[in-house]
Design an enzyme around this catalytic site. Sequence first.
Site, mmCIF file in Angstrom:
data_model
loop_
_atom_site.group_PDB
_atom_site.id
_atom_site.type_symbol
_atom_site.label_atom_id
_atom_site.label_comp_id
_atom_site.label_asym_id
_atom_site.label_seq_id
_atom_site.Cartn_x
_atom_site.Cartn_y
_atom_site.Cartn_z
ATOM 1 N N SER A 22 0.809 -1.227 0.000
ATOM 2 C CA SER A 22 0.000 0.000 0.000
ATOM 3 C C SER A 22 0.836 1.268 0.000
ATOM 4 O O SER A 22 0.498 2.239 -0.673
ATOM 5 C CB SER A 22 -0.938 0.002 1.214
ATOM 6 O OG SER A 22 -1.790 -1.114 1.189
ATOM 7 N N THR A 67 -3.825 -4.536 8.365
ATOM 8 C CA THR A 67 -3.361 -5.838 7.890
ATOM 9 C C THR A 67 -3.024 -6.745 9.069
ATOM 10 O O THR A 67 -3.288 -6.397 10.229
ATOM 11 C CB THR A 67 -2.171 -5.668 6.918
ATOM 12 O OG1 THR A 67 -1.896 -6.923 6.290
ATOM 13 C CG2 THR A 67 -0.924 -5.152 7.606
ATOM 14 N N LYS A 96 -6.814 -7.340 11.875
ATOM 15 C CA LYS A 96 -8.100 -7.146 11.194
ATOM 16 C C LYS A 96 -9.300 -7.464 12.094
ATOM 17 O O LYS A 96 -10.379 -6.891 11.921
ATOM 18 C CB LYS A 96 -8.166 -7.989 9.917
ATOM 19 C CG LYS A 96 -7.214 -7.517 8.829
ATOM 20 C CD LYS A 96 -7.395 -8.317 7.552
ATOM 21 C CE LYS A 96 -6.424 -7.849 6.482
ATOM 22 N NZ LYS A 96 -6.660 -8.496 5.188
ATOM 23 N N ASN A 134 -10.566 -4.015 7.429
ATOM 24 C CA ASN A 134 -9.257 -3.690 6.862
ATOM 25 C C ASN A 134 -9.164 -2.260 6.341
ATOM 26 O O ASN A 134 -8.139 -1.859 5.815
ATOM 27 C CB ASN A 134 -8.865 -4.688 5.761
ATOM 28 C CG ASN A 134 -9.623 -4.457 4.485
ATOM 29 O OD1 ASN A 134 -10.841 -4.242 4.511
ATOM 30 N ND2 ASN A 134 -8.945 -4.485 3.354
ATOM 31 N N GLY A 144 -7.951 -16.693 9.716
ATOM 32 C CA GLY A 144 -7.838 -15.315 10.189
ATOM 33 C C GLY A 144 -8.808 -14.373 9.500
ATOM 34 O O GLY A 144 -9.773 -14.796 8.844
ATOM 35 N N GLY A 145 -8.534 -13.071 9.629
ATOM 36 C CA GLY A 145 -9.419 -12.049 9.095
ATOM 37 C C GLY A 145 -9.599 -12.122 7.592
ATOM 38 O O GLY A 145 -10.714 -11.961 7.081
ATOM 39 N N ALA A 146 -8.519 -12.383 6.857
ATOM 40 C CA ALA A 146 -8.614 -12.464 5.397
ATOM 41 C C ALA A 146 -9.472 -13.649 4.975
ATOM 42 O O ALA A 146 -10.272 -13.554 4.042
ATOM 43 C CB ALA A 146 -7.226 -12.562 4.780
ATOM 44 N N ARG A 167 -4.393 -25.710 10.662
ATOM 45 C CA ARG A 167 -3.383 -26.625 11.214
ATOM 46 C C ARG A 167 -3.863 -27.215 12.532
ATOM 47 O O ARG A 167 -3.371 -28.244 12.964
ATOM 48 C CB ARG A 167 -2.067 -25.868 11.458
ATOM 49 C CG ARG A 167 -1.300 -25.520 10.200
ATOM 50 C CD ARG A 167 -0.054 -24.718 10.516
ATOM 51 N NE ARG A 167 -0.386 -23.404 11.066
ATOM 52 C CZ ARG A 167 0.486 -22.577 11.610
ATOM 53 N NH1 ARG A 167 1.754 -22.930 11.697
ATOM 54 N NH2 ARG A 167 0.110 -21.399 12.080
ATOM 55 N N TYR A 213 1.287 -11.823 -2.826
ATOM 56 C CA TYR A 213 1.700 -11.229 -4.103
ATOM 57 C C TYR A 213 3.217 -11.085 -4.213
ATOM 58 O O TYR A 213 3.723 -10.632 -5.236
ATOM 59 C CB TYR A 213 1.040 -9.854 -4.283
ATOM 60 C CG TYR A 213 1.375 -8.883 -3.167
ATOM 61 C CD1 TYR A 213 2.463 -8.020 -3.269
ATOM 62 C CD2 TYR A 213 0.617 -8.862 -2.000
ATOM 63 C CE1 TYR A 213 2.786 -7.154 -2.237
ATOM 64 C CE2 TYR A 213 0.929 -8.001 -0.967
ATOM 65 C CZ TYR A 213 2.013 -7.146 -1.092
ATOM 66 O OH TYR A 213 2.335 -6.307 -0.059
#
Length: 246
Positions: free
Chosen positions: A16, A60, A64, A85, A129-131, A151, A208
């Site tokens: 970002s 991030t 989040k 986010n 998680g949040g994503a 896991r 990415y």
Amino acid sequence: MDIYGLIGYPLGHSFSVGYFNEKFQNEGIDAKYVNFEIPQIDMLEEVIASNPDLKGLNVTIPYKEKVISYLDNVSPEARTIGAVNVIRVIHKGKNVILKGYNSDVIGFTQSIEPRLEPYHKKALILGTGGASKAVNYGLKSLGLETVLVSRYERPGTIQYEKLTPDDIREYNVIVNCTPCGMYPHTNKCPNLPYEAMDSHTLLYDLIYNPDETLFMYKGRKQGATVVNGLEMLLLQAFVSWEIWHQ
């Protein structure tokens, strides 16, 4: 000068800061985007207090979900997902109002939808998680059945070691929402039966950096369609900017 920024820890991989500062320079916007690397979420209060020109924040890993309790208002979508986010910072006199949103779900769904085929009906979401919550919400909104992979033994999840080749053939959309394989740990990938993948498999990695993770490489070798997270990041950055300027 308006200030925008990113909170998280660590922030070495941040997309970002480069994206927004280039945007501000190219478009002649009097603003600056700053990385606020905070080891604890309660340091958000210090970030807000010491930056009176702050207009917006991205959030991030790993905040989040934790950030929600610090906000004055949360959009219904972000509340349902359970993760924020994007924060809009509104100054009213001496008061600061923080409003939370989720642009991950918009960026993800807009990115993956054109790649879905009629045979893509079920998805595995790697991570909890949040994503992964935003991805789960997005996939369900597109009509897919989802299962979260963890896991650890957690309610409503399946563990990596229990996944079979038949599961991979049935759940032929697989989205990696974990940091596994992110630079500099590029020699790692989620533990999956990759040999069961084929041309009907769609692998989407939210990472990415690198451009092609080991997860993507191993799937591509089996004929899978693979996508990294850059397009999603660009799309959610557009949405962030719109939220900050409502």
